[in-house]
Design an enzyme around this catalytic site. Sequence first.
Site, short mmCIF file in Angstrom:
data_model
loop_
_atom_site.label_atom_id
_atom_site.label_comp_id
_atom_site.label_asym_id
_atom_site.label_seq_id
_atom_site.Cartn_x
_atom_site.Cartn_y
_atom_site.Cartn_z
N ARG A 101 13.87 -28.17 12.34
CA ARG A 101 15.16 -28.16 13.05
C ARG A 101 14.94 -28.69 14.44
NH1 ARG A 101 18.80 -22.82 12.88
NH2 ARG A 101 17.41 -22.27 14.57
N THR A 105 19.65 -30.07 18.87
CA THR A 105 20.84 -30.25 18.02
C THR A 105 20.91 -29.23 16.88
OG1 THR A 105 19.72 -31.72 16.47
CG2 THR A 105 20.74 -32.74 18.42
N ASP A 197 11.44 -16.05 14.06
CA ASP A 197 10.99 -17.37 13.59
C ASP A 197 9.98 -17.17 12.47
OD1 ASP A 197 9.39 -19.81 13.35
OD2 ASP A 197 10.61 -20.50 15.03
N ASP A 200 6.52 -19.11 12.71
CA ASP A 200 5.62 -18.54 13.72
C ASP A 200 5.06 -17.20 13.26
OD1 ASP A 200 5.84 -20.67 15.42
OD2 ASP A 200 7.40 -19.77 16.66
C1 PRP Z 1 13.07 -22.90 9.95
C2 PRP Z 1 13.15 -22.34 8.55
C3 PRP Z 1 14.07 -23.29 7.87
C4 PRP Z 1 15.02 -23.67 8.96
C5 PRP Z 1 16.29 -22.89 8.78
O1 PRP Z 1 12.20 -23.95 10.01
O2 PRP Z 1 11.92 -22.21 7.93
O3 PRP Z 1 13.43 -24.44 7.35
O4 PRP Z 1 14.42 -23.32 10.21
O5 PRP Z 1 17.25 -23.30 9.65
P1 PRP Z 1 18.58 -24.04 9.20
O6 PRP Z 1 19.09 -23.34 7.99
O7 PRP Z 1 19.45 -23.86 10.40
O8 PRP Z 1 18.27 -25.48 8.95
P2 PRP Z 1 11.78 -24.61 11.40
O9 PRP Z 1 12.68 -25.74 11.75
O10 PRP Z 1 11.62 -23.56 12.43
O11 PRP Z 1 10.39 -25.28 11.07
P3 PRP Z 1 9.00 -24.62 10.62
O12 PRP Z 1 9.20 -24.09 9.23
O13 PRP Z 1 8.08 -25.79 10.66
O14 PRP Z 1 8.64 -23.54 11.60
N1 URA Z 2 14.55 -20.41 11.53
C1 URA Z 2 13.90 -19.23 11.55
O1 URA Z 2 12.67 -19.18 11.35
N2 URA Z 2 14.61 -18.11 11.80
C2 URA Z 2 15.93 -18.12 12.00
O2 URA Z 2 16.53 -17.05 12.21
C3 URA Z 2 16.59 -19.35 11.99
C4 URA Z 2 15.88 -20.48 11.74
#
Ligand code: PRP
Ligand code: URA
Length: 206
Positions: A101, A105, A197, A200
């Site tokens: 994400r 944005t 998150d 993380d």
């Molecule tokens: C997180 C999560 C999803 C996304 C959800 O990933 O694991 O993929 O956000 O958000 P959305 O429904 O609003 O799209 P992130 O972008 O943090 O990446 P990561 O898994 O690499 O930490």
């Molecule tokens: N991605 C995450 O890991 N947690 C949230 O709550 C939203 C997006």
Amino acid sequence: MHEEVRHPCVQHKLALIRDEDTGYKKFRELATEITMFVCYEALKSVRVKEVTVQTPVAEAACHKIAEELVVVPILRAGVGMLEGILDLLPTARVGFVGMYRDEVTKEPVAYYQKLPEQTKGGLCIVIDPMLATGGSTAAAIELLKEHGAANIVVVCIVTCPEGIKTVEDAHPDVKIYTASIDEKLNERKYIVPGLGDAGDRLFGTR
Ligand code: PRP
Ligand code: URA
């Protein structure tokens, strides 16, 4: 269509994984365990075929899963659900979709894909612990459909009404299974109360 798995065993583990004091080792174990339960529910109407098995006593009429199964973790946090789903479905193939994400944005940015040819014709199970705005999951489904997928389910751990609506509006043919439908998104587009998150917390990066 969507379904929240309200089983007490799932809800108990959800209470533990949400806790901010749960460290990454325990968080990973819980993600694995919750995934197995939710995926078990998601596959309750998977297509089966009849087989005959010789027991030590007699022939038994049995059923085996008839679908080619393709598990698709959305990188990175989806990887935290892979062990649980492969414990349940050890012969599933695995395809990867890289999606993050954008911090500003909040829109998904695709950066990687590697999908088996069985994506077309098989049952694709998209896994990502968090379905927040729904943007990442909807984009991953779109990508799978571009590769010929016609049978897709989503397994997540926590979602919210906004995320469900986004995915269902874009892909009414896809069913979402989750351990929890939380209240809402906050101004940073994090799920409330959620679990923070997921990437993380799974990988100890913050
Ligand atoms: C997180 C999560 C999803 C996304 C959800 O990933 O694991 O993929 O956000 O958000 P959305 O429904 O609003 O799209 P992130 O972008 O943090 O990446 P990561 O898994 O690499 O930490
Ligand atoms: N991605 C995450 O890991 N947690 C949230 O709550 C939203 C997006």
